[in-house]
Design a protein around this motif. Structure first.
Motif, short mmCIF file in Angstrom:
data_model
loop_
_atom_site.label_atom_id
_atom_site.label_comp_id
_atom_site.label_asym_id
_atom_site.label_seq_id
_atom_site.Cartn_x
_atom_site.Cartn_y
_atom_site.Cartn_z
N VAL A 105 -11.60 -20.07 1.55
CA VAL A 105 -12.22 -19.05 0.71
C VAL A 105 -11.17 -17.97 0.47
CG1 VAL A 105 -14.05 -17.33 0.47
CG2 VAL A 105 -14.47 -19.48 1.70
N ARG A 106 -10.65 -17.91 -0.74
CA ARG A 106 -9.64 -16.92 -1.07
C ARG A 106 -10.30 -15.55 -1.26
NH1 ARG A 106 -4.68 -18.07 -2.32
NH2 ARG A 106 -4.55 -16.24 -3.69
N VAL A 107 -9.83 -14.56 -0.51
CA VAL A 107 -10.39 -13.22 -0.63
C VAL A 107 -10.15 -12.68 -2.04
CG1 VAL A 107 -10.28 -10.86 0.27
CG2 VAL A 107 -10.02 -12.80 1.81
N SER A 108 -9.09 -13.14 -2.71
CA SER A 108 -8.84 -12.68 -4.07
C SER A 108 -9.95 -13.07 -5.02
CB SER A 108 -7.51 -13.25 -4.59
OG SER A 108 -7.54 -14.67 -4.59
N ALA A 109 -10.80 -14.04 -4.62
CA ALA A 109 -11.92 -14.43 -5.47
C ALA A 109 -12.89 -13.28 -5.65
CB ALA A 109 -12.65 -15.63 -4.87
N LEU A 110 -12.82 -12.28 -4.76
CA LEU A 110 -13.68 -11.11 -4.90
C LEU A 110 -13.41 -10.35 -6.19
CD1 LEU A 110 -13.57 -9.67 -1.28
CD2 LEU A 110 -15.56 -10.64 -2.43
N GLU A 111 -12.18 -10.53 -6.74
CA GLU A 111 -11.83 -9.83 -7.97
C GLU A 111 -12.77 -10.24 -9.10
OE1 GLU A 111 -7.78 -10.51 -8.85
OE2 GLU A 111 -7.10 -10.10 -6.81
N ASN A 112 -13.27 -11.46 -9.04
CA ASN A 112 -14.10 -11.97 -10.12
C ASN A 112 -15.59 -11.82 -9.85
OD1 ASN A 112 -11.85 -12.79 -11.63
ND2 ASN A 112 -11.67 -14.66 -10.40
N ARG A 113 -15.94 -11.07 -8.80
CA ARG A 113 -17.34 -10.88 -8.48
C ARG A 113 -17.92 -9.75 -9.31
NH1 ARG A 113 -19.56 -15.33 -6.39
NH2 ARG A 113 -18.21 -16.21 -4.80
N GLY A 115 -19.54 -6.52 -10.56
CA GLY A 115 -19.69 -5.19 -10.00
C GLY A 115 -18.52 -4.73 -9.15
N ASN A 116 -17.58 -5.61 -8.86
CA ASN A 116 -16.45 -5.23 -8.04
C ASN A 116 -15.38 -4.56 -8.91
OD1 ASN A 116 -14.85 -5.20 -5.59
ND2 ASN A 116 -13.58 -6.72 -6.62
N VAL A 117 -14.87 -3.43 -8.47
CA VAL A 117 -13.79 -2.75 -9.16
C VAL A 117 -12.57 -2.76 -8.26
CG1 VAL A 117 -12.98 -0.59 -10.16
CG2 VAL A 117 -15.38 -1.26 -10.42
N LYS A 118 -11.47 -3.26 -8.78
CA LYS A 118 -10.25 -3.35 -7.99
C LYS A 118 -9.18 -2.47 -8.60
CE LYS A 118 -6.85 -6.47 -5.98
NZ LYS A 118 -6.39 -7.86 -5.84
N LEU A 119 -8.57 -1.63 -7.77
CA LEU A 119 -7.49 -0.76 -8.21
C LEU A 119 -6.16 -1.34 -7.75
CD1 LEU A 119 -8.97 2.76 -7.36
CD2 LEU A 119 -8.86 1.65 -9.59
N THR A 120 -5.23 -1.47 -8.68
CA THR A 120 -3.89 -1.95 -8.36
C THR A 120 -2.87 -1.05 -9.07
OG1 THR A 120 -3.88 -3.49 -10.25
CG2 THR A 120 -4.68 -4.34 -8.14
N GLY A 121 -1.61 -1.30 -8.81
CA GLY A 121 -0.58 -0.53 -9.48
C GLY A 121 0.80 -0.98 -9.07
N ASP A 122 1.80 -0.34 -9.64
CA ASP A 122 3.18 -0.63 -9.27
C ASP A 122 4.05 0.58 -9.54
OD1 ASP A 122 4.66 -0.93 -11.99
OD2 ASP A 122 2.93 -2.24 -12.22
N ALA A 123 5.17 0.64 -8.88
CA ALA A 123 6.14 1.70 -9.07
C ALA A 123 7.53 1.07 -9.17
CB ALA A 123 6.10 2.69 -7.91
#
Length: 448
Positions: A105-113, A115-123
């Motif tokens: 079970v890939r935890v990254s699958a939560l991204e597609n659930r 109501g889930n909001v995921k914050l990411t970024g880069d510098a």
């Protein structure tokens, strides 16, 4: 971890299950137990199944593997959970990430659930040097980007992102004198009928690449407002869209004098299409076409060309061979409504570019000590660059040159990568003049 403690946590995730008429499956959970209702709800929802199907053993310490199984089942019902319940599932998924991955079970699958909001970024911290290019001479600069991804429902995803401009450290970070923060991505992606084959994307994207995902992106790979329809099959992909460029001279915004009157150059729009076939092992062959609308403005006059952009087409191939090798070849031709009027190539109405890159290995941001090395070849006629923001690591004028380049990417820690690029054997293709100076670029990139 006590099973009754986990049960109390996961009980909030019973995802709407009801036990009004559900039978108690466990002989060791009496109806007057404090946990009776929660245990029956979880069992009825399929989240827990006890030790042997008959006994719950509420006082027994459970293993992390057993806890991960419960979390995995809760994740499967996550689309029916409330906001608070989804937040708890996310926390539990992070806690048991290793066990969930071992369970497949890939935890990254939560991204597609839903109501889930995921914050990411880069510098990025970058250094660029070219001897005779004063604009980028001995230049250190930085840029920061943030993204928010949210699943509205099982078909719709919303993405919003902001970015800073690239600021030179020599300017002491004087953001108050510059347009420092801007929206570089604001789009809605929709899958028709839940299908993965047909998708519509509307809004601003941070990286539209002329030529598609496997092309080199010599002419443009930057912020772009568009509406795009995409079909993805097992071995075939097709894209059709229409949009407006937002970066580079092709985006307009420059003030010029036309017939004695000062006017602002209108931005260029384009209708485009891409088709691509894949043949396993990452090998792909594609072709693309862009028709441009410059609103009647001779925007290329800014570059001294005295002509109006008409259309562009190209073809590319990406081959994976062996375990670690990849070869990309890309051909592109730009056509103008009138001749380029160049002192180098004469009165011609088209220009071409050939590009190739050979890569060994693959640097993965999430995997420390992974790396790759590459070498590339560029052969561009005068007029091949349309003045856009290129997807290439190179900068400045890329017309009328023949050049080689090489680079290394190394992931020295999780989500931290060092990249270095260097051009060599660069020379003018035609005409008189001094050969362009070589370009050096090095940068640190951090993802979060």
């Amino acid at each position: 971890m006590k099973s009754k403690v986990l049960a109390a946590l996961v009980a909030t995730m019973a995802v709407g299950a009801t036990c009004a008429f559900a039978a108690n499956p466990f002989v060791d959970v009496p109806s007057d137990s404090w946990a009776y209702k929660s245990v029956v709800e979880l069992a009825d929802a399929g989240i827990i199944q006890g030790v042997d199907g008959e006994h719950f053993q509420g006082q027994r310490n459970i293993t992390r593997y057993e806890a991960a199984e419960m979390v995995a089942k809760a994740m499967a019902h996550m689309d029916k959970a409330s906001v608070e319940q989804r937040a708890l599932i996310n926390k539990l998924a992070d806690e048991f990430a290793d066990e969930l991955n071992n369970l497949g079970v890939r935890v990254s699958a939560l991204e597609n659930r839903v109501g889930n909001v995921k914050l990411t970024g880069d510098a990025r911290v970058r250094y660029r040097y070219q001897k005779d290019n004063k604009e980028n001479d001995n230049s250190w600069d930085y840029r920061v980007r943030l993204r928010a991804n949210a699943m509205v429902n099982d078909r719709t995803k919303v993405t919003y992102g902001i970015s800073s401009d690239s600021h030179a450290f020599a300017n002491n970070g004087a953001a108050d004198s510059e347009n420092d923060i801007f929206t570089d991505i604001a789009k809605v992606d929709y899958n028709f009928g839940g299908s993965k084959n047909w998708a519509l994307s509307v809004g601003r994207t941070d990286k539209y690449v002329i030529g598609g995902p496997h092309a080199y992106g010599y002419n443009y790979g930057d912020v772009f407002d568009r509406a795009e329809l995409k079909y993805s099959g097992d071995n075939f992909m097709a894209i059709a869209g229409y949009g407006k460029f937002k970066e580079g001279s092709i985006a307009g915004g420059q003030e010029v004098t036309i017939n004695g009157k000062k006017e602002t150059i209108a931005g260029t729009k384009t209708a485009y299409g891409v088709i691509e076939g894949s043949f396993g092992n990452g090998t792909a062959i594609g072709a693309y076409y862009n028709s441009f609308n410059t609103s009647g403005y001779d925007y290329n006059g800014i570059l001294g060309r005295g002509t109006e952009l008409d259309y562009l087409w190209g073809a590319y191939a990406s081959f994976n061979f062996g375990k670690d090798w990849n070869l990309i070849g890309n051909y592109e031709r730009v056509n103008y409504n009138s001749n380029i009027n160049s002192t180098v190539r004469g009165d011609e109405d088209s220009a071409t570019v050939w590009l190739g890159r050979l890569t060994y290995g693959k640097a993965v941001m999430a995997t420390p000590k992974t790396w790759d090395a590459w070498v590339e070849y560029l052969n561009a006629e005068d007029g091949a660059s349309i003045g856009g923001s290129t997807n290439s690591w190179r900068w400045g004028t890329l017309d009328n040159i023949e050049s080689w380049g090489a680079g290394i990417d190394y992931t020295f820690a999780k989500n931290a990568q060092f990249q270095v690029m260097q051009s060599f054997a660069t020379k003018l293709k035609d005409g008189e003049g001094s050969d362009p100076e070589e370009q050096t670029r090095a940068q640190f990139v951090f993802a979060f």
